[in-house]
Structures are given as C-alpha cells and as structure tokens.
Enzyme design. Structure first.
Site, mmCIF file in Angstrom:
data_model
loop_
_atom_site.group_PDB
_atom_site.id
_atom_site.type_symbol
_atom_site.label_atom_id
_atom_site.label_comp_id
_atom_site.label_asym_id
_atom_site.label_seq_id
_atom_site.Cartn_x
_atom_site.Cartn_y
_atom_site.Cartn_z
ATOM 1 N NE ARG A 47 -2.550 -1.044 3.608
ATOM 2 C CZ ARG A 47 -2.440 -2.171 4.311
ATOM 3 N NH1 ARG A 47 -2.812 -3.325 3.764
ATOM 4 N NH2 ARG A 47 -1.998 -2.158 5.553
ATOM 5 C CE LYS A 137 -14.418 9.859 0.921
ATOM 6 N NZ LYS A 137 -14.139 8.812 -0.084
ATOM 7 C CD GLU A 178 -17.909 10.437 -1.531
ATOM 8 O OE1 GLU A 178 -16.992 10.449 -0.695
ATOM 9 O OE2 GLU A 178 -17.929 9.656 -2.497
ATOM 10 C CE LYS A 220 -15.609 11.779 -3.975
ATOM 11 N NZ LYS A 220 -14.224 11.382 -3.689
HETATM 12 P P1 13P Z 1 -14.933 6.656 -7.000
HETATM 13 O O1 13P Z 1 -14.594 7.794 -7.926
HETATM 14 O O2 13P Z 1 -14.206 5.378 -7.327
HETATM 15 O O3 13P Z 1 -16.410 6.492 -6.832
HETATM 16 O O4 13P Z 1 -14.355 7.031 -5.569
HETATM 17 C C1 13P Z 1 -14.571 8.280 -5.078
HETATM 18 C C2 13P Z 1 -14.657 8.223 -3.611
HETATM 19 O O5 13P Z 1 -13.922 8.890 -2.926
HETATM 20 C C3 13P Z 1 -15.661 7.359 -3.000
HETATM 21 O O6 13P Z 1 -15.811 7.677 -1.660
#
Ligand code: 13P
Length: 340
Positions: A47, A137, A178, A220
C-alpha cells in the site's frame, strides 16, 4: 491565521481552474479488493509503495489540487523518507483525509445504510492536522430501489453529514460533503434524479441548520445516471443535462466547488460526462472531479505490483489527470484518449 481565513485559503487552493481532486483514500477492505483484482497482496508495504507512486508522480500538481488519503497513508513515507503528505504539498497538492469510519445497516430500516465516525471526530482531526491534512471527506451512501432510500435514511445521513461538516469547520478543516446515490440496481435515470434531488435538498437543509458555512465546503455528489442493470444506458448529453438540472435545483451558488465521484463509471465516461457539463456553462459553481477508480483503474492495471512498471503507471495517472483537467474547462475530446 484565523479559522475562517484558514478555511478560505484551503478552499482557494482546492478550487483551481482546470484542476481536481484525486481520491486515494480506499479503506483496508476496499484497497484489498482493488489489489486482488491485479494480483497484489494488500500488505502495508504494498500500500505504501502504491500510494508513493501516486503522490510521487512528477507534474501531477498541474492537474490535481488535492489528494484524499487514508489514515494509514498520512503516516507513511516515500522511499527517500519524505512523509507522503509533505510530498503532496511540495507538488502544490493539498493533503486531505477520509474521516468517516464506513457504513453499517441503518437500524430498523432494512436496505438502508448509515455512516459512522462522529464520536471523537474533533480529537482525531487535531491529530490529522498535525500530520498535514487540511481538508476531510465523509461519504454517505444511498441504495436505490422503488422504495429505497427511506425518508429516515435520507434524514439520518443528512444529519451525520452536517454534524461532520460543522465539526470540521470548527477545527479549521474544509469538509467535503459526499452523498453518494449508488449506481447499483436496475432503477431508471428518472428514479436516480428523484432520489438525488431529495437527498441533496435534505443535505443542504441540514447543513444550514448546523450552521455550516457553504463558502467553506465542497460538495462531492454522484452524477444522475440509470442503474447499472437498467435496460438502457444514458447518453453523455442526457447525463450532463439531468445532473445539472438536479444540482441547479438543490445546490446554493455559495458553494464554491462541486467535485464529482466516479461511482463505477469507466474512466472515459467519467471524463466525458464532466466535460459535457462544463460545456453547458456558465455555472454558479466550479465543476470538477474527485475521482477514485476513474483516475486509478488504468494506474493499477499498468502497475500490477511491479517496481519495474512504476513509470508506466505514473504516465497513466498523469494522462487521466490531464484529460480530466481538460474536462474541467470543457476542452476534452474523445480523440485525446489516444496516445500518452
Ligand atoms: P470513485 O470515484 O471510485 O467512486 O471514488 C470516489 C470516492 O472517494 C468514494 O468515496
């Protein structure tokens, strides 16, 4: 600097013309799934190697303004000993941190989910800030069917997102809010639009109630698309038109930036859809990306865990970042997919 001054400076650094965010914050189980698909074992060293590759891509800062990291990555170092958040910052890329603790079934609401992670959040943010994180986030997910998500799920997730955003702002950390309406299922595009509108409406109501400063956050969202198993898929122009219709109805103009997730779209689809929306401007907000898979899939395919493939993998990342950067300005064309 005052807390509002700090928030403003971070927003300004993230919302830059022709740039977007790289989501590289896959949790332990998610990165293990992605690595398995390319035959790589998910060890701490693998990772670290992979995420060093991402952050160390020369020129990435030309198209990427921020990177969302996972907690483990904040403490990891590149081969030369540079902490990865510092390596990002040197490229002009603002380091951020995923702070939610994942989702569980919402009690007494079969099929719905709720995101965890509010307990002790302020204290955790304090530590993340010391490690260099300037934004955060939190992802809420909404399963879609004829009956899902329930009103309860829409309200509970909006509440959690707003509490998270308020705690972040109090700590001087810019929250990325998000709410992801999932692409899984056979629902129509109209159903996705209906759910997305209800979700965003509730999210902004909750943000207002919790005194979140809209100028100091980013949204987002997912795009409005039919479910993956729906009988017909939508054309780019339809996705762009429907998504903008819903966003215009629900997202106040005070929000500086909207950075989409890719949510299972192919890299080329995600780029084309973003481009099409930016061609429909002028828009009240900067419309950009915060893609995970749509930026990283080609990188993982090129890398496959081999040090010898690092250069090729970095070239793949730079290419997708560049094309998405063009899409932010409505200057992408499918012809740009050919070549490096
Ligand atoms: P994806 O663009 O693969 O959907 O991932 C964005 C993300 O941060 C999901 O939490």
């Amino acid at each position: 600097m005052s807390t509002p001054g700090k928030l403003q400076a971070t927003v300004q650094a993230l919302v830059r013309k022709g740039k977007g965010i790289l989501a590289a914050d896959e949790s332990g189980p998610t990165i293990a799934k992605r690595f398995k698909a390319i035959g790589v074992e998910s060890t701490e060293e693998n990772r670290r190697a992979y995420r060093s590759l991402l952050v160390g891509t020369a020129g990435l800062g030309d198209f990427i303004s921020g990177i969302i990291l996972y907690e483990e990555t904040l403490a990891q170092r590149a081969d030369d000993g540079t902490p990865l958040p510092e390596l990002a910052a040197r490229q002009g890329i603002v380091p951020g941190i995923k702070v939610d603790a994942g989702k569980i079934p919402l009690a007494l609401a079969p099929g719905d989910e709720i995101t965890l992670g509010l307990d002790g959040l302020a204290k955790r943010l304090d530590g993340y800030k010391q490690q260099g994180a300037r934004f955060a986030k939190w992802r809420a997910v909404y399963n879609v069917s004829d009956t899902l998500p329930s009103r309860l799920a829409i309200e509970a997730n909006a509440h959690a997102l707003a509490r998270y955003a308020a705690i972040c702002q109090e700590q001087g950390v810019v929250p990325i809010v998000e709410p992801e309406v999932l692409i899984d299922g056979d629902h129509s595009m109209a159903r996705c639009a209906e759910v997305t509108e209800a979700v965003l409406h509730e999210v902004f109501e909750a943000l207002h109630r919790h005194r979140v400063v809209l100028e100091h956050m980013l949204l987002k969202p997912s795009m409005v698309v039919p479910g993956k198993e729906h009988e017909t898929q939508a054309a780019t122009a339809e996705v762009a038109g429907e998504t903008l219709r819903v966003l215009r109805r629900t997202v106040p103009a005070a929000v500086p930036g909207i950075n989409f997730l890719s949510g299972g779209q192919t890299p080329a689809e995600a780029t084309a859809n973003l481009d099409a929306m930016n061609r429909l401007g002028p828009l009240p907000w900067t419309l950009s990306f915060s893609y995970g898979r749509a930026l990283q899939d080609p990188v993982m395919q090129a890398w496959r865990g081999q040090a010898a493939n690092v250069q090729q993998a970095q070239a793949a990342l730079l290419k997708r970042a560049r094309l998405n950067g063009a899409a932010c300005e409505g200057k992408y064309s499918a012809a740009m997919e050919a070549g490096e």
